[in-house]
Design an enzyme around this catalytic site. Structure first.
Site, mmCIF file in Angstrom:
data_model
loop_
_atom_site.group_PDB
_atom_site.id
_atom_site.type_symbol
_atom_site.label_atom_id
_atom_site.label_comp_id
_atom_site.label_asym_id
_atom_site.label_seq_id
_atom_site.Cartn_x
_atom_site.Cartn_y
_atom_site.Cartn_z
ATOM 1 C CG HIS A 179 -6.108 -1.964 -2.523
ATOM 2 N ND1 HIS A 179 -6.259 -2.736 -1.637
ATOM 3 C CD2 HIS A 179 -4.545 -1.573 -2.540
ATOM 4 C CE1 HIS A 179 -5.171 -3.268 -1.007
ATOM 5 N NE2 HIS A 179 -4.086 -2.623 -1.489
ATOM 6 C CD GLU A 180 -2.380 -0.441 -5.369
ATOM 7 O OE1 GLU A 180 -1.729 0.335 -4.415
ATOM 8 O OE2 GLU A 180 -2.529 -1.634 -5.221
ATOM 9 C CG HIS A 239 -1.941 1.530 -0.366
ATOM 10 N ND1 HIS A 239 -1.947 0.903 0.889
ATOM 11 C CD2 HIS A 239 -1.995 0.189 -1.239
ATOM 12 C CE1 HIS A 239 -1.845 -0.296 0.870
ATOM 13 N NE2 HIS A 239 -1.869 -0.742 -0.370
ATOM 14 C CG HIS A 253 -2.202 -4.014 2.713
ATOM 15 N ND1 HIS A 253 -0.840 -4.408 2.457
ATOM 16 C CD2 HIS A 253 -2.671 -3.772 1.772
ATOM 17 C CE1 HIS A 253 -0.691 -4.336 0.896
ATOM 18 N NE2 HIS A 253 -1.939 -3.618 0.646
#
Length: 253
Positions: free
Chosen positions: A208-209, A212, A218
């Protein structure tokens, strides 16, 4: 006599006012703080009624837009999550920033107490490989501080204006690509990190990170790894959703 009569007359009326339970007040305070942290600032929120704020959050999470702090809404805001702010209806950060170098270098500054170094390094490499499997990007581990992406495990107020809150709510955060400094991924070191269901699965949060750090904001798709809240799934069976693949390929193809 007159005072007694007045009390008797007005007492039923006074008792008819509803008393708001403390749990409800606590839930409202939690919602307001959540909304200010992840959607609108306190200043901007002043222009919107509480019902509108609730509908806005419910719209983002694709809940029924009741405008009430109902059980599904309370459940979603109580889930552990990423500390990056939510940008409704967008898959990318403003301006669509992305990392321009390839291979993408990354460094590991320190490690969590609950896992050995070799396991952490293997997990971060596997998390990076998830994104390279669907893009032309390749990732290269380096041992210096000027890597494209820097991983660190930190606690509390760690100097970037986004303090961690201890074990529980905020698990990690990352910053969008910026030409003036390397990508940064911070994990809350107070969490119990693991490679299994127990505690918080480092692999899932790292995927997930890294998303980013590569430029993805998101997603509103609950099947996406870029959905804001943490949802455990078996890392051995993990696959990016169509939403993830389309978004990352939009940036890097």
């Amino acid at each position: 006599m007159l005072s007694t009569l007045l009390i008797l007359v007005f007492l039923p009326c006074c008792l008819s006012f509803p008393v708001i339970p403390k749990t409800t007040l606590d839930d409202l305070d939690f919602f307001k703080d959540y909304f200010h942290r992840f959607f609108f600032t306190k200043e901007k929120s002043q222009h919107y009624a509480l019902e509108d704020q609730l509908r806005f959050l419910q719209h983002f999470f694709r809940l029924e837009e009741t405008g009430w702090l109902d059980e599904p809404t309370k459940a979603i805001i109580r889930q552990p999550r990423c500390g990056v702010r939510d940008i409704a209806d967008y898959s990318f950060f403003p301006g669509k920033p992305k990392i321009t170098s390839n291979p993408v270098t990354y460094s590991v500054i320190n490690y969590p107490r609950s896992m050995n170094r070799r396991t952490v390094e293997k997990i971060l490499w596997k998390a990076a490989e998830v994104w390279s499997s669907v893009t032309p990007l390749r990732f290269w581990r380096v041992y210096r501080r000027d890597a494209d992406i820097e991983f660190a495990f930190l606690a509390g107020d760690h100097g970037d204006a986004y303090p961690f809150d201890g074990k529980g709510d905020i698990l990690a955060h990352a910053f969008a690509p910026d030409p003036d400094y390397q990508g940064i991924v911070h994990f809350d070191s107070d969490e119990h990190w693991s490679y299994f269901e127990e505690g918080i699965n480092l692999f899932l949060v790292a995927v997930h990170e890294i998303g980013h750090a590569l430029g993805l904001a998101h997603s509103q798709d609950s099947d996406s790894i870029m959905f804001p809240t943490y949802q455990y799934q078996d890392p051995r069976l993990f696959r990016l959703s169509d939403d993830d693949i389309i978004a990352i390929q939009t940036l890097y193809y």
